[in-house]
Write an enzyme that holds these catalytic residues in place. Structure first.
Site, PDB file in Angstrom:
ATOM      1  N   ASP A 133       0.823  -1.208   0.000  1.00 30.43           N
ATOM      2  CA  ASP A 133       0.000   0.000   0.000  1.00 30.43           C
ATOM      3  C   ASP A 133       0.853   1.251   0.000  1.00 30.43           C
ATOM      4  O   ASP A 133       2.013   1.216   0.344  1.00 30.43           O
ATOM      5  CB  ASP A 133      -0.808   0.064   1.299  1.00 30.43           C
TER       6      ASP A 133
ATOM      7  N   LYS B 246      -2.297   2.315  -5.655  1.00 26.91           N
ATOM      8  CA  LYS B 246      -2.825   3.111  -6.758  1.00 26.91           C
ATOM      9  C   LYS B 246      -2.433   2.481  -8.085  1.00 26.91           C
ATOM     10  O   LYS B 246      -1.499   1.699  -8.170  1.00 26.91           O
ATOM     11  CB  LYS B 246      -2.322   4.536  -6.678  1.00 26.91           C
TER      12      LYS B 246
ATOM     13  N   MET C  12      -7.493   9.516   9.200  1.00 25.69           N
ATOM     14  CA  MET C  12      -8.199   9.914   7.965  1.00 25.69           C
ATOM     15  C   MET C  12      -9.107  11.115   8.246  1.00 25.69           C
ATOM     16  O   MET C  12     -10.204  11.206   7.698  1.00 25.69           O
ATOM     17  CB  MET C  12      -9.027   8.741   7.409  1.00 25.69           C
TER      18      MET C  12
HETATM   19  N1  SAH Z   1      -3.670   0.623   9.620  1.00 20.03           N
HETATM   20  C1  SAH Z   1      -3.149   1.969   9.734  1.00 20.03           C
HETATM   21  C2  SAH Z   1      -4.205   3.027   9.495  1.00 20.03           C
HETATM   22  C3  SAH Z   1      -4.812   3.012   8.107  1.00 20.03           C
HETATM   23  S1  SAH Z   1      -5.900   4.352   7.841  1.00 20.03           S
HETATM   24  C4  SAH Z   1      -2.473   2.131  11.100  1.00 20.03           C
HETATM   25  O1  SAH Z   1      -2.626   1.287  11.982  1.00 20.03           O
HETATM   26  O2  SAH Z   1      -1.746   3.115  11.272  1.00 20.03           O
HETATM   27  C5  SAH Z   1      -4.832   5.543   7.108  1.00 20.03           C
HETATM   28  C6  SAH Z   1      -4.634   6.721   8.041  1.00 20.03           C
HETATM   29  O3  SAH Z   1      -3.635   6.421   9.002  1.00 20.03           O
HETATM   30  C7  SAH Z   1      -4.131   7.989   7.386  1.00 20.03           C
HETATM   31  O4  SAH Z   1      -5.179   8.716   6.761  1.00 20.03           O
HETATM   32  C8  SAH Z   1      -3.595   8.739   8.580  1.00 20.03           C
HETATM   33  O5  SAH Z   1      -4.630   9.298   9.359  1.00 20.03           O
HETATM   34  C9  SAH Z   1      -2.980   7.609   9.378  1.00 20.03           C
HETATM   35  N2  SAH Z   1      -1.528   7.454   9.143  1.00 20.03           N
HETATM   36  C10 SAH Z   1      -0.891   6.335   8.783  1.00 20.03           C
HETATM   37  N3  SAH Z   1       0.444   6.533   8.755  1.00 20.03           N
HETATM   38  C11 SAH Z   1       0.647   7.820   9.093  1.00 20.03           C
HETATM   39  C12 SAH Z   1       1.805   8.636   9.267  1.00 20.03           C
HETATM   40  N4  SAH Z   1       3.046   8.167   9.074  1.00 20.03           N
HETATM   41  N5  SAH Z   1       1.643   9.930   9.646  1.00 20.03           N
HETATM   42  C13 SAH Z   1       0.415  10.423   9.858  1.00 20.03           C
HETATM   43  N6  SAH Z   1      -0.715   9.702   9.703  1.00 20.03           N
HETATM   44  C14 SAH Z   1      -0.602   8.415   9.344  1.00 20.03           C
END
Ligand code: SAH
Length: 257
Positions: free
Chosen positions: A42, A64, A175
């Site tokens: 991803d 994508k 998100m």
């Molecule tokens: N499974 C992931 C979350 C997926 S949803 C987890 O456990 O982290 C995707 C969201 O995760 C993004 O829109 C953002 O809000 C957050 N996110 C993931 N990595 C990030 C990062 N390095 N910095 C800031 N937000 C992040």
């Protein structure tokens, strides 16, 4: 090898890749990548070092496609199942933890329904690690004894906003950039103090990390002025005051300077 560290031919491992820093991968994640025949990854998973971690594998970006559309979830599910059925060792590399949003449970269900053995390797979720990278603990004695992780992908309902405003702990929104204004205004409408400290942490745990701290009533404007965008984690609650420089930042904004 520890149980779970072996990837059999014809099986799938959903692997959490952590928040984006290569050295926040788990040892098990790296072991399984080293055995993979194919890696479906991803946008948010750490991929800069895939060439070192999985030189033997074919890497497929399902975040994508040309034209910037995501591969539909149904198609990802089918790809995982068909690759495993053809005898490959399949790693599905996901950002953060596979079971915190990101539809990991649907991928597991698809494999189980097809009779394909599937395992899940936890990852460091952005919900906790990204606030920490900005110096913010999600709980802290005397400040917050709970944290709620919620998706802001769709606008929060009035009922949810009311519940969060009453709960009194830390709220972590993933998100949540697109719905930031709705969330902030809704929480204030339901009684959360307008001067509650808020942080928006963009690309946390990476060299591009940026942090914006402001009172709840000003966070949307402050984030827009700073040009903060997704991926970002929103943290709402008193714990934000623990971040280095937070108090000064909050005072300056309130004075309007
Ligand atoms: N499974 C992931 C979350 C997926 S949803 C987890 O456990 O982290 C995707 C969201 O995760 C993004 O829109 C953002 O809000 C957050 N996110 C993931 N990595 C990030 C990062 N390095 N910095 C800031 N937000 C992040």
């Amino acid at each position: 090898m520890a149980p779970g560290s072996v990837l059999e031919p014809g099986s799938v491992a959903l692997v959490g890749g952590g928040p984006g820093a290569a050295d926040l991968m788990t040892v098990r994640a790296l072991r399984l990548l080293g055995q993979a025949d194919v890696v479906f990854y991803d946008r948010l998973a750490p991929t800069d070092e895939l060439a070192d971690w999985a030189p033997q594998a074919r890497w497929v970006d399902v975040g994508k496609r040309p034209g910037h559309h995501r591969v539909p979830q149904e198609r990802i599910n089918r790809l995982l199942v068909s690759s495993a059925r053809s005898g490959l060792r399949v790693v599905r590399l996901k950002g953060g933890d596979p079971f915190v949003f990101g539809r990991g449970s649907e991928e597991v269900a698809a494999c189980r329904e097809a009779g394909v053995p599937v395992s899940v390797v936890p990852g460091i979720t952005s919900a906790v690690s990204v606030p920490a990278a900005a110096g913010i603990p999600v709980t802290a004695r005397g400040l917050s004894s709970s944290f709620t992780v919620i998706t802001g992908h769709d606008p929060l309902s009035e009922r949810t906003l009311a519940g969060l405003a009453q709960l009194g702990g830390t709220t972590v929104v993933l998100m949540g950039v697109g719905t930031l204004g709705h969330t902030a205004a809704g929480l204030i409408r339901h009684g959360l103090a307008p001067d509650t400290p808020v942080a928006l942490v963009e690309r946390g745990c990476t060299p591009e990390q940026r942090v914006c701290i402001a009172p709840l009533e000003e966070i949307q404007l402050a984030a827009a002025v700073a040009g903060l965008a997704s991926p970002a984690v929103l943290v709402i609650g008193e714990v934000v005051r623990v971040a280095p420089g937070a108090e000064q930042h909050l005072r300056e904004l309130v004075r309007g300077t």
